[in-house]
Write a protein that holds these residues in place. Sequence first.
Motif, PDB file in Angstrom:
ATOM      1  N   LEU A  29      13.904   4.381   6.175  1.00 53.48           N
ATOM      2  CA  LEU A  29      12.449   4.283   6.087  1.00 53.48           C
ATOM      3  C   LEU A  29      11.816   4.527   7.445  1.00 53.48           C
ATOM      4  CD1 LEU A  29      12.221   0.887   4.148  1.00 53.48           C
ATOM      5  CD2 LEU A  29      11.947   3.152   3.152  1.00 53.48           C
ATOM      6  N   SER A  30      10.588   5.021   7.448  1.00 53.60           N
ATOM      7  CA  SER A  30       9.813   5.087   8.684  1.00 53.60           C
ATOM      8  C   SER A  30       9.359   3.674   9.040  1.00 53.60           C
ATOM      9  CB  SER A  30       8.588   5.987   8.492  1.00 53.60           C
ATOM     10  OG  SER A  30       7.661   5.365   7.620  1.00 53.60           O
ATOM     11  N   VAL A  31       8.929   3.492  10.274  1.00 53.09           N
ATOM     12  CA  VAL A  31       8.397   2.201  10.696  1.00 53.09           C
ATOM     13  C   VAL A  31       7.213   1.825   9.815  1.00 53.09           C
ATOM     14  CG1 VAL A  31       7.247   0.985  12.597  1.00 53.09           C
ATOM     15  CG2 VAL A  31       9.219   2.457  13.061  1.00 53.09           C
ATOM     16  N   LYS A  32       6.338   2.804   9.553  1.00 49.53           N
ATOM     17  CA  LYS A  32       5.150   2.560   8.717  1.00 49.53           C
ATOM     18  C   LYS A  32       5.556   2.099   7.315  1.00 49.53           C
ATOM     19  CE  LYS A  32       3.193   6.154   6.988  1.00 49.53           C
ATOM     20  NZ  LYS A  32       2.474   7.426   6.842  1.00 49.53           N
ATOM     21  N   ASP A  33       6.536   2.773   6.715  1.00 48.88           N
ATOM     22  CA  ASP A  33       6.939   2.417   5.354  1.00 48.88           C
ATOM     23  C   ASP A  33       7.678   1.085   5.317  1.00 48.88           C
ATOM     24  OD1 ASP A  33       5.699   4.686   4.464  1.00 48.88           O
ATOM     25  OD2 ASP A  33       7.543   5.833   4.220  1.00 48.88           O
ATOM     26  N   SER A  34       8.406   0.753   6.370  1.00 49.77           N
ATOM     27  CA  SER A  34       9.080  -0.549   6.445  1.00 49.77           C
ATOM     28  C   SER A  34       8.073  -1.693   6.444  1.00 49.77           C
ATOM     29  CB  SER A  34       9.932  -0.644   7.712  1.00 49.77           C
ATOM     30  OG  SER A  34      10.976   0.277   7.676  1.00 49.77           O
ATOM     31  N   ALA A  35       6.883  -1.414   6.964  1.00 44.93           N
ATOM     32  CA  ALA A  35       5.841  -2.435   7.062  1.00 44.93           C
ATOM     33  C   ALA A  35       4.858  -2.367   5.895  1.00 44.93           C
ATOM     34  CB  ALA A  35       5.092  -2.269   8.382  1.00 44.93           C
ATOM     35  N   GLY A  36       5.206  -1.659   4.822  1.00 45.66           N
ATOM     36  CA  GLY A  36       4.312  -1.555   3.673  1.00 45.66           C
ATOM     37  C   GLY A  36       3.962  -2.917   3.112  1.00 45.66           C
ATOM     38  N   SER A  37       2.785  -3.020   2.537  1.00 46.26           N
ATOM     39  CA  SER A  37       2.345  -4.304   1.986  1.00 46.26           C
ATOM     40  C   SER A  37       2.925  -4.527   0.593  1.00 46.26           C
ATOM     41  CB  SER A  37       0.813  -4.358   1.935  1.00 46.26           C
ATOM     42  OG  SER A  37       0.313  -3.418   1.012  1.00 46.26           O
ATOM     43  N   ALA A  38       2.914  -5.787   0.194  1.00 45.24           N
ATOM     44  CA  ALA A  38       3.279  -6.128  -1.177  1.00 45.24           C
ATOM     45  C   ALA A  38       2.181  -5.613  -2.110  1.00 45.24           C
ATOM     46  CB  ALA A  38       3.430  -7.636  -1.325  1.00 45.24           C
ATOM     47  N   PHE A  39       2.534  -5.252  -3.314  1.00 45.14           N
ATOM     48  CA  PHE A  39       1.557  -4.747  -4.278  1.00 45.14           C
ATOM     49  C   PHE A  39       0.433  -5.757  -4.482  1.00 45.14           C
ATOM     50  CE2 PHE A  39       0.216  -4.293  -8.786  1.00 45.14           C
ATOM     51  CZ  PHE A  39      -0.472  -3.103  -8.641  1.00 45.14           C
ATOM     52  N   ARG A  40       0.756  -7.029  -4.603  1.00 45.19           N
ATOM     53  CA  ARG A  40      -0.266  -8.042  -4.871  1.00 45.19           C
ATOM     54  C   ARG A  40      -1.268  -8.192  -3.718  1.00 45.19           C
ATOM     55  NH1 ARG A  40       3.903 -12.976  -4.808  1.00 45.19           N
ATOM     56  NH2 ARG A  40       4.482 -11.825  -6.635  1.00 45.19           N
ATOM     57  N   ASP A  41      -0.877  -7.744  -2.515  1.00 43.07           N
ATOM     58  CA  ASP A  41      -1.773  -7.811  -1.348  1.00 43.07           C
ATOM     59  C   ASP A  41      -2.412  -6.467  -1.012  1.00 43.07           C
ATOM     60  OD1 ASP A  41      -1.005 -10.503  -1.020  1.00 43.07           O
ATOM     61  OD2 ASP A  41       0.712  -9.908   0.209  1.00 43.07           O
ATOM     62  N   ALA A  42      -2.051  -5.432  -1.723  1.00 40.80           N
ATOM     63  CA  ALA A  42      -2.496  -4.072  -1.385  1.00 40.80           C
ATOM     64  C   ALA A  42      -3.959  -3.850  -1.740  1.00 40.80           C
ATOM     65  CB  ALA A  42      -1.627  -3.052  -2.120  1.00 40.80           C
ATOM     66  N   GLU A  43      -4.619  -3.014  -0.935  1.00 40.51           N
ATOM     67  CA  GLU A  43      -5.945  -2.534  -1.295  1.00 40.51           C
ATOM     68  C   GLU A  43      -5.739  -1.538  -2.435  1.00 40.51           C
ATOM     69  OE1 GLU A  43      -8.732  -1.388   1.979  1.00 40.51           O
ATOM     70  OE2 GLU A  43      -6.916  -1.716   3.187  1.00 40.51           O
ATOM     71  N   VAL A  44      -6.456  -1.739  -3.529  1.00 42.31           N
ATOM     72  CA  VAL A  44      -6.309  -0.853  -4.678  1.00 42.31           C
ATOM     73  C   VAL A  44      -7.672  -0.315  -5.075  1.00 42.31           C
ATOM     74  CG1 VAL A  44      -4.197  -1.972  -5.514  1.00 42.31           C
ATOM     75  CG2 VAL A  44      -6.431  -2.768  -6.343  1.00 42.31           C
ATOM     76  N   PHE A  45      -7.686   0.556  -6.063  1.00 44.32           N
ATOM     77  CA  PHE A  45      -8.922   1.138  -6.558  1.00 44.32           C
ATOM     78  C   PHE A  45      -9.502   0.255  -7.657  1.00 44.32           C
ATOM     79  CE2 PHE A  45      -6.352   4.548  -4.851  1.00 44.32           C
ATOM     80  CZ  PHE A  45      -7.240   5.145  -3.970  1.00 44.32           C
ATOM     81  N   GLY A  46     -10.842   0.272  -7.825  1.00 44.28           N
ATOM     82  CA  GLY A  46     -11.537  -0.553  -8.794  1.00 44.28           C
ATOM     83  C   GLY A  46     -11.239  -0.255 -10.224  1.00 44.28           C
TER      84      GLY A  46
END
Length: 181
Positions: A164-181
Amino acid sequence: MKAIPQAIPEVLLLEPRVFGDERGFFYESFNHRQFEEAVGRSVSFVQDNHSRSVKNVLRGLHYQVQQPQGKLVRVVYGEVFDVAVDIRRSSSTFGQWVGAILSAENKHQLWVPEGFAHGFFVLSETAEFLYKTTNYYAPEYERSIIWNDQDLVIEWPVDVTPSLSVKDSAGSAFRDAEVFG
């Protein structure tokens, strides 16, 4: 071109009509009119991207919270397992995912509309991955959901720890992610 709706119907697996013989093959990799007929709406692509990755690399799950990108993805060398996750809170398939094997051999493409997180895992020694996007890359709006999120339970064909990239290793949990309305 044959368009096959997936378990999330807005995501389409596209199978081109391939003409081949002992000399090689030919197929239309993109036809704007046929593509728009398949997706049922007008779509404009503004950017083409090309990545090369080695075996066991996992890229994703990426999306942009503003300037969302629809992506038409395919593999021209090697093989990947490609995933789209519905992150549209108002959708009946919110939090669900679909996956498909894309390879140079099968020549399949996946249409991942705006409002989805996207990622892929490289199954072959190397893979070259092409994708058209409906909006420009905007790093300030890019977000990543962790690939092995416990709520999404994506069935990646992974028997090793993916690279994984550093960015992808630090991905957020789905429940905490910014999502679309």
